[in-house]
Motif scaffolding. Structure first.
Motif, PDB file in Angstrom:
ATOM      1  N   ALA A  98       6.823   1.028  -0.298  1.00 29.45           N
ATOM      2  CA  ALA A  98       7.992   0.139   0.677  1.00 29.45           C
ATOM      3  C   ALA A  98       9.117  -0.115  -0.422  1.00 29.45           C
ATOM      4  CB  ALA A  98       7.099  -1.311   1.231  1.00 29.45           C
ATOM      5  N   GLN A 129       0.801  -1.408   0.109  1.00 31.25           N
ATOM      6  CA  GLN A 129      -0.156   0.079  -0.139  1.00 31.25           C
ATOM      7  C   GLN A 129       0.488   1.041   0.119  1.00 31.25           C
ATOM      8  OE1 GLN A 129      -2.990   0.135   3.079  1.00 31.25           O
ATOM      9  NE2 GLN A 129      -3.832   2.079   2.884  1.00 31.25           N
ATOM     10  N   SER A 130       1.796   1.543   0.896  1.00 31.15           N
ATOM     11  CA  SER A 130       2.461   2.597   1.059  1.00 31.15           C
ATOM     12  C   SER A 130       3.674   2.659  -0.500  1.00 31.15           C
ATOM     13  CB  SER A 130       3.591   2.648   2.349  1.00 31.15           C
ATOM     14  OG  SER A 130       4.767   1.663   2.265  1.00 31.15           O
ATOM     15  N   LYS A 146       4.266   4.725  -7.055  1.00 27.03           N
ATOM     16  CA  LYS A 146       3.354   3.567  -6.652  1.00 27.03           C
ATOM     17  C   LYS A 146       4.085   2.969  -8.191  1.00 27.03           C
ATOM     18  CE  LYS A 146      -0.138   4.078  -3.784  1.00 27.03           C
ATOM     19  NZ  LYS A 146      -0.644   3.425  -2.969  1.00 27.03           N
ATOM     20  N   GLY A 193       3.473  10.779  -5.781  1.00 28.28           N
ATOM     21  CA  GLY A 193       2.362   9.652  -5.426  1.00 28.28           C
ATOM     22  C   GLY A 193       2.751   8.500  -5.967  1.00 28.28           C
ATOM     23  N   SER A 233      -4.380   3.874  -3.032  1.00 28.62           N
ATOM     24  CA  SER A 233      -4.933   5.260  -2.207  1.00 28.62           C
ATOM     25  C   SER A 233      -3.834   5.963  -1.811  1.00 28.62           C
ATOM     26  CB  SER A 233      -4.460   3.455  -0.802  1.00 28.62           C
ATOM     27  OG  SER A 233      -3.820   3.061  -1.016  1.00 28.62           O
ATOM     28  N   GLY A 234      -4.097   7.257  -1.450  1.00 32.52           N
ATOM     29  CA  GLY A 234      -3.757   8.550  -1.496  1.00 32.52           C
ATOM     30  C   GLY A 234      -2.987   9.692  -2.678  1.00 32.52           C
TER      31      GLY A 234
END
Length: 252
Positions: free
Chosen positions: A89, A86-87, A146, A142, A168-169
């Motif tokens: 990473a 999700q982040s 991704k 962001g 997300s984000g």
């Protein structure tokens, strides 16, 4: 069509708290399978169980027709799977190119010189410009984070990709572009994609959807799931916000 993921009668629990009880799920080769559910329904627990990061207490999980325990202990099988967390990473101390090179060098045994060239290729696959290569994660938007994480997930030519909240984000325009990237790579690389998402717009690119509810999973196409009478599903898909975002869309 070949079944890539086959989960039967899955039981999981954490600290005596039952998360899944009799959950069944099947993902066919070449499809995008979206997983949705309320907070605490066990989406991440299910993902971790499939990846071999969390044990399950009952039932079976097969990946590529093989018991998941065997798959997750064998590099030859594991390299067929990629994960976008999700982040993102990404390693904060490494630049984009180095992040993508890590699995090639550390797991694939590819020479740094060859990995360097391949990393540029992976960047271009996900729509990252070459000028992004020397940038650190903190210097990226962001959407670029991704895409860099997606490139790393594809580093070893995985054909099964797990995406954990990939949009997300992201702002709506970036989210739409990322959804289209998923479809493009699915088509061009023959990927099978399992995507956990809360983004209602992303559901329109899914061939099938699995809703985790009452510790089990209800599956079907978007239109089939939206017609399911379960109260939670109706509230989730028939609410004003869902109607505004989904309308009467069907998969492209």
């Amino acid at each position: 069509m070949t079944t890539i993921i086959d989960i039967k009668n899955l039981h999981t629990s954490i600290g005596g708290n039952v998360i899944h009880k009799g959950l069944n799920m099947a993902v066919k080769q070449g499809e995008v399978f979206g997983i949705v559910g309320g907070s605490g329904s066990g989406k991440t627990v299910l993902l971790n169980a499939m990846l071999g990061l969390r044990p399950h207490q009952g039932g079976t999980i097969e990946l590529f027709g093989i018991d998941s325990k065997i798959v997750t202990q064998s590099f030859e099988h594991k390299k067929r799977m990629g994960i976008l967390f999700q982040s993102g990473a990404l390693f904060s101390s490494l630049n984009v190119l180095q992040n993508i090179c890590v699995p090639m060098i550390e797991q694939g045994g590819i020479s740094p010189e060859c990995a360097h060239d391949l990393a540029y290729y992976k960047m271009r696959l996900v729509g990252l410009p070459d000028v992004a290569a020397p940038k650190l994660p903190e210097e990226l938007s962001g959407g670029m984070v991704k895409r860099a994480a997606f490139a790393r997930a594809l580093a070893l030519d995985a054909d099964l990709i797990f995406l954990d909240e990939p949009t997300s984000g992201l702002d709506p325009i970036s989210a739409e572009k990322f959804d289209q990237l998923i479809l493009k790579l699915k088509k061009n690389l023959g990927l099978t994609v399992v995507m956990i998402t809360h983004d209602l717009g992303s559901l329109s690119i899914c061939d099938h959807i699995g809703v985790i509810i009452d510790k089990k999973m209800i599956t079907g196409t978007l239109e089939e799931v939206r017609k399911n009478p379960h109260p939670w599903i109706q509230e989730y898909f028939a609410g004003a916000r869902s109607q505004a975002m989904l309308g009467s869309v069907s998969k492209p």
